[in-house]
Design a protein around this motif. Structure first.
Motif, PDB file in Angstrom:
ATOM      1  N   PRO A  42     -13.836   4.728  -1.489  1.00  0.00           N
ATOM      2  CA  PRO A  42     -12.441   4.681  -1.010  1.00  0.00           C
ATOM      3  C   PRO A  42     -12.245   3.753   0.187  1.00  0.00           C
ATOM      4  CG  PRO A  42     -13.137   6.945  -1.409  1.00  0.00           C
ATOM      5  CD  PRO A  42     -14.364   6.093  -1.527  1.00  0.00           C
ATOM      6  N   GLU A  43     -13.166   3.823   1.156  1.00  0.00           N
ATOM      7  CA  GLU A  43     -13.027   3.016   2.378  1.00  0.00           C
ATOM      8  C   GLU A  43     -13.140   1.520   2.050  1.00  0.00           C
ATOM      9  OE1 GLU A  43     -12.388   3.122   5.464  1.00  0.00           O
ATOM     10  OE2 GLU A  43     -13.503   1.496   6.411  1.00  0.00           O
ATOM     11  N   LEU A  44     -14.152   1.165   1.247  1.00  0.00           N
ATOM     12  CA  LEU A  44     -14.347  -0.235   0.878  1.00  0.00           C
ATOM     13  C   LEU A  44     -13.142  -0.738   0.063  1.00  0.00           C
ATOM     14  CD1 LEU A  44     -16.159  -2.770   0.669  1.00  0.00           C
ATOM     15  CD2 LEU A  44     -17.204  -1.726  -1.364  1.00  0.00           C
ATOM     16  N   MET A  45     -12.689   0.091  -0.881  1.00  0.00           N
ATOM     17  CA  MET A  45     -11.573  -0.327  -1.734  1.00  0.00           C
ATOM     18  C   MET A  45     -10.314  -0.558  -0.915  1.00  0.00           C
ATOM     19  SD  MET A  45     -10.953  -0.761  -5.108  1.00  0.00           S
ATOM     20  CE  MET A  45     -10.568  -2.361  -4.532  1.00  0.00           C
ATOM     21  N   ARG A  46     -10.094   0.330   0.070  1.00  0.00           N
ATOM     22  CA  ARG A  46      -8.915   0.192   0.935  1.00  0.00           C
ATOM     23  C   ARG A  46      -8.977  -1.133   1.695  1.00  0.00           C
ATOM     24  NH1 ARG A  46      -9.411   4.925   4.140  1.00  0.00           N
ATOM     25  NH2 ARG A  46      -9.753   5.796   2.220  1.00  0.00           N
ATOM     26  N   ARG A  47     -10.163  -1.459   2.192  1.00  0.00           N
ATOM     27  CA  ARG A  47     -10.291  -2.697   2.978  1.00  0.00           C
ATOM     28  C   ARG A  47     -10.077  -3.931   2.090  1.00  0.00           C
ATOM     29  NH1 ARG A  47     -15.900  -2.459   5.580  1.00  0.00           N
ATOM     30  NH2 ARG A  47     -15.199  -4.400   6.536  1.00  0.00           N
ATOM     31  N   VAL A  48     -10.623  -3.876   0.871  1.00  0.00           N
ATOM     32  CA  VAL A  48     -10.426  -5.006  -0.049  1.00  0.00           C
ATOM     33  C   VAL A  48      -8.946  -5.120  -0.416  1.00  0.00           C
ATOM     34  CG1 VAL A  48     -10.906  -5.824  -2.391  1.00  0.00           C
ATOM     35  CG2 VAL A  48     -12.783  -4.978  -0.954  1.00  0.00           C
ATOM     36  N   ARG A  49      -8.332  -3.983  -0.710  1.00  0.00           N
ATOM     37  CA  ARG A  49      -6.916  -4.009  -1.101  1.00  0.00           C
ATOM     38  C   ARG A  49      -6.049  -4.545   0.047  1.00  0.00           C
ATOM     39  NH1 ARG A  49      -4.749   1.537  -1.237  1.00  0.00           N
ATOM     40  NH2 ARG A  49      -4.643   0.996   0.958  1.00  0.00           N
ATOM     41  N   ASP A  50      -6.327  -4.085   1.268  1.00  0.00           N
ATOM     42  CA  ASP A  50      -5.533  -4.558   2.413  1.00  0.00           C
ATOM     43  C   ASP A  50      -5.716  -6.062   2.610  1.00  0.00           C
ATOM     44  OD1 ASP A  50      -4.668  -2.006   2.750  1.00  0.00           O
ATOM     45  OD2 ASP A  50      -5.865  -1.585   4.539  1.00  0.00           O
ATOM     46  N   ALA A  51      -6.946  -6.528   2.401  1.00  0.00           N
ATOM     47  CA  ALA A  51      -7.200  -7.968   2.555  1.00  0.00           C
ATOM     48  C   ALA A  51      -6.477  -8.758   1.468  1.00  0.00           C
ATOM     49  CB  ALA A  51      -8.705  -8.237   2.497  1.00  0.00           C
ATOM     50  N   HIS A  52      -6.463  -8.228   0.242  1.00  0.00           N
ATOM     51  CA  HIS A  52      -5.720  -8.895  -0.842  1.00  0.00           C
ATOM     52  C   HIS A  52      -4.222  -8.883  -0.532  1.00  0.00           C
ATOM     53  CE1 HIS A  52      -9.102  -8.368  -4.057  1.00  0.00           C
ATOM     54  NE2 HIS A  52      -9.315  -9.389  -3.251  1.00  0.00           N
ATOM     55  N   ALA A  53      -3.736  -7.774   0.024  1.00  0.00           N
ATOM     56  CA  ALA A  53      -2.308  -7.688   0.374  1.00  0.00           C
ATOM     57  C   ALA A  53      -1.954  -8.758   1.400  1.00  0.00           C
ATOM     58  CB  ALA A  53      -1.987  -6.305   0.912  1.00  0.00           C
ATOM     59  N   GLU A  54      -2.871  -8.958   2.329  1.00  0.00           N
ATOM     60  CA  GLU A  54      -2.633  -9.983   3.350  1.00  0.00           C
ATOM     61  C   GLU A  54      -2.649 -11.381   2.755  1.00  0.00           C
ATOM     62  OE1 GLU A  54      -5.604  -8.894   6.490  1.00  0.00           O
ATOM     63  OE2 GLU A  54      -4.356 -10.362   7.556  1.00  0.00           O
ATOM     64  N   TRP A  55      -3.632 -11.608   1.907  1.00  0.00           N
ATOM     65  CA  TRP A  55      -3.822 -12.968   1.379  1.00  0.00           C
ATOM     66  C   TRP A  55      -2.753 -13.332   0.350  1.00  0.00           C
ATOM     67  CZ3 TRP A  55      -6.251 -17.118   2.939  1.00  0.00           C
ATOM     68  CH2 TRP A  55      -6.399 -18.186   2.036  1.00  0.00           C
ATOM     69  N   PHE A  56      -2.485 -12.392  -0.565  1.00  0.00           N
ATOM     70  CA  PHE A  56      -1.576 -12.699  -1.677  1.00  0.00           C
ATOM     71  C   PHE A  56      -0.141 -12.221  -1.400  1.00  0.00           C
ATOM     72  CE2 PHE A  56      -5.761 -12.268  -3.815  1.00  0.00           C
ATOM     73  CZ  PHE A  56      -5.850 -13.533  -4.362  1.00  0.00           C
ATOM     74  N   GLY A  57       0.028 -11.354  -0.394  1.00  0.00           N
ATOM     75  CA  GLY A  57       1.342 -10.753  -0.136  1.00  0.00           C
ATOM     76  C   GLY A  57       1.438  -9.391  -0.801  1.00  0.00           C
ATOM     77  N   ARG A  58       2.178  -8.496  -0.158  1.00  0.00           N
ATOM     78  CA  ARG A  58       2.282  -7.113  -0.672  1.00  0.00           C
ATOM     79  C   ARG A  58       2.845  -7.077  -2.098  1.00  0.00           C
ATOM     80  NH1 ARG A  58      -0.368  -3.130   1.803  1.00  0.00           N
ATOM     81  NH2 ARG A  58      -0.645  -3.677   3.981  1.00  0.00           N
ATOM     82  N   ASP A  59       3.732  -8.008  -2.423  1.00  0.00           N
ATOM     83  CA  ASP A  59       4.365  -7.995  -3.748  1.00  0.00           C
ATOM     84  C   ASP A  59       3.368  -8.267  -4.870  1.00  0.00           C
ATOM     85  OD1 ASP A  59       6.709  -7.490  -2.522  1.00  0.00           O
ATOM     86  OD2 ASP A  59       7.551  -9.514  -2.741  1.00  0.00           O
ATOM     87  N   ALA A  60       2.210  -8.819  -4.523  1.00  0.00           N
ATOM     88  CA  ALA A  60       1.213  -9.127  -5.550  1.00  0.00           C
ATOM     89  C   ALA A  60       0.422  -7.886  -5.965  1.00  0.00           C
ATOM     90  CB  ALA A  60       0.254 -10.199  -5.037  1.00  0.00           C
ATOM     91  N   LEU A  61       0.627  -6.771  -5.260  1.00  0.00           N
ATOM     92  CA  LEU A  61      -0.155  -5.570  -5.568  1.00  0.00           C
ATOM     93  C   LEU A  61       0.608  -4.635  -6.502  1.00  0.00           C
ATOM     94  CD1 LEU A  61      -2.095  -6.662  -3.567  1.00  0.00           C
ATOM     95  CD2 LEU A  61      -2.104  -4.494  -2.368  1.00  0.00           C
ATOM     96  N   VAL A  62      -0.071  -4.234  -7.574  1.00  0.00           N
ATOM     97  CA  VAL A  62       0.492  -3.311  -8.558  1.00  0.00           C
ATOM     98  C   VAL A  62      -0.101  -1.933  -8.272  1.00  0.00           C
ATOM     99  CG1 VAL A  62       0.592  -2.800 -11.040  1.00  0.00           C
ATOM    100  CG2 VAL A  62       0.609  -5.172 -10.264  1.00  0.00           C
ATOM    101  N   PRO A  63       0.710  -0.868  -8.291  1.00  0.00           N
ATOM    102  CA  PRO A  63       0.145   0.468  -8.036  1.00  0.00           C
ATOM    103  C   PRO A  63      -1.002   0.784  -9.005  1.00  0.00           C
ATOM    104  CG  PRO A  63       2.550   0.554  -8.123  1.00  0.00           C
ATOM    105  CD  PRO A  63       2.152  -0.831  -8.551  1.00  0.00           C
ATOM    106  N   GLY A  64      -2.079   1.332  -8.486  1.00  0.00           N
ATOM    107  CA  GLY A  64      -3.272   1.582  -9.299  1.00  0.00           C
ATOM    108  C   GLY A  64      -3.088   2.763 -10.240  1.00  0.00           C
ATOM    109  N   VAL A  65      -3.480   2.590 -11.485  1.00  0.00           N
ATOM    110  CA  VAL A  65      -3.495   3.709 -12.439  1.00  0.00           C
ATOM    111  C   VAL A  65      -4.921   3.852 -12.980  1.00  0.00           C
ATOM    112  CG1 VAL A  65      -1.086   3.473 -13.169  1.00  0.00           C
ATOM    113  CG2 VAL A  65      -2.855   2.198 -14.373  1.00  0.00           C
TER     114      VAL A  65
END
Ligand SMILES: [Zn+2]
Ligand SMILES: [Zn+2]
Length: 444
Positions: free
Chosen positions: A332-355
């Motif tokens: 969970p901790e690693l995934m959160r950090r990767v996701r936050d970094a992707h949000a920063e790099w690509f923008g929040r709109d690039a993130l799709v809610p995880g299923v």
């Protein structure tokens, strides 16, 4: 794990974070690398190789890693390739890309479509996007090799064979991946998905179900089709087993325990007037939890034996679990950090809610370190061309996904430019989340 590279909170594009600045330094090399990534992708797509036969693909990966200065080992657990780039003190980050293709006939009509067939005439296609994964792995390896002053640590690039049969990751580990090359501090992987290109999907905890492939051999007694009283009919026995198996999910599990039991093959008999001796059933089992998988497998065995006994079968059925893929559980901790970094790099709109994805992977085998579990992070990258996505009917991503070609279909055709650029960037940014900052980095 390091602590020097925690991504900073999103502060908006005008005040880039430390991690973004580092990513920009490394990814400044991407434009120079992309033409070769694209050439490799088209070549792999046109020349797909089935699981366990990835000799040509592996040679291409090994050759390119060597050219970028990696210490390369070939034939690890079959056609597995390991490339090591040691670059000072810091964590070891394993980047994994799978290399195998599927027995699917390509129907994309692309100029670089596969026309490959096996000796038996079976068509072969990169219908799961592993050519994207491999090309992006090589691209990421190249930009990291060309920016060694921006990070510290060891990058372990793993080109994995035989994912589709869920054998390659384990074969590489059994061949000493961690004992020969060192146990990594983290493992990162990504997979294409029928989401819009440029979007990414992350899920903390379980992201893909565990799987098991079960074969049931049911024994009866053959007879003339006109004399059923002399037989133990394995077709009727098999039919009872198939119907009773449907009660596992509905009756033996809680509604809150996600699972799938599918009978994908049922073979018995060849003639209308002959009662055969045997029936063969092949099942796939998917569960969100390892303990639930054990209960489902026990129920399958119980049902097969019980129905065989009820039929008066001459022998108990043979129950074989042919392969098992563990649950793909993100740290969970690693995934959160990767996701936050992707949000920063690509923008929040690039993130799709995880299923939760009901498909399975052998990636989680890499979490099985010799002494302790290794944290892993695995995310999905959208590859569907924007136009195709917008034209697909439906309001939610789930509804639209049903109307665009998905993995394992002959029409699976990633938006090439967007997928390759996005895949290289997502893997590079995730690697930088884990690696230490370099001496000459702006990170200080
Ligand atoms: Zn697949
Ligand atoms: Zn796949």
């Amino acid at each position: 794990m390091n602590d020097a590279a925690h991504p900073q909170p999103v502060t908006g594009p005008s005040t880039p974070s430390v991690l973004q600045a580092r990513a920009r330094r490394v990814l400044a090399h991407l434009d120079a690398v992309l033409p070769d990534v694209d050439a490799l992708y088209r070549d792999l797509h046109e020349h797909p190789e089935l699981s366990g036969q990835e000799a040509r693909t592996a040679a291409q990966v090994a050759h390119r890693l060597e050219a970028e200065g990696y210490a390369v080992s070939r034939d690890v657990g079959g056609h597995g390739v390991v490339g090591l780039l040691r670059n000072g003190d810091g964590p070891t980050v394993l980047l994994r890309g799978d290399m195998d293709a599927l027995p699917v006939e390509e129907k994309t009509g692309l100029p670089y479509a596969s026309r490959v067939r096996t000796e038996d005439g079976e068509p072969v296609m990169h219908a799961c996007g592993h050519d994207v994964h491999t090309a992006c792995l090589v691209g990421t390896a190249a930009v990291l090799a060309r920016s060694r002053d921006a990070w510290r640590g060891t990058v372990m690039v793993v080109g994995q064979p035989a994912e589709e049969t869920l054998q390659g990751a384990k074969a590489m580990l059994d061949d000493g991946l961690y004992s020969r090359f060192g146990t990594p501090d983290v493992v990162l992987g990504q997979h294409t998905a029928p989401l819009p290109v440029g979007t990414f999907m992350h899920r903390e905890g379980v992201t893909m179900m565990g799987s098991a492939h079960v074969r049931l051999r049911l024994f009866g007694r053959g007879a003339h089709g006109a004399q059923p009283e002399l037989s133990v009919d394995p077709v009727v026995l098999g039919a009872s087993v198939v119907m009773r198996l449907q009660t596992i999910v509905s009756r033996a599990l809680s509604p809150l325990e996600a699972a799938v039991v599918t009978v994908g093959a049922f073979q018995s008999g060849t003639r209308a007037n002959v009662i055969p001796d045997e029936a063969l059933l092949e099942l796939t089992v998917r569960t969100e939890d390892a303990a639930v998988q054990e209960r489902v497998l026990a129920a399958i065995e119980r049902i097969a034996k019980g129905e065989a006994a009820a039929s008066g079968a001459p022998r108990a059925p043979q129950v074989e679990v042919l392969n098992r893929g563990p649950v793909n559980r993100n740290d969970p901790e690693l995934m959160r950090r990767v996701r936050d970094a992707h949000a920063e790099w690509f923008g929040r709109d690039a993130l799709v809610p995880g299923v939760l994805v009901t498909a399975s992977e052998d990636f989680p085998f890499f979490a099985q370190g010799p002494e302790h579990p290794v944290p892993t992070a695995y995310w999905f990258m959208g590859i569907t061309p924007r136009k195709a996505w917008e034209e697909a009917p439906g309001a939610t991503p789930q509804e639209k996904m049903a109307h665009v070609p998905g993995p394992h279909s002959g029409g699976y055709a990633p938006d090439r430019e967007g997928s390759l650029r996005g895949g290289c960037e997502s893997l590079t940014v995730a690697a930088l989340v884990c690696l230490h900052a370099g001496d000459a980095s702006v990170d200080h």
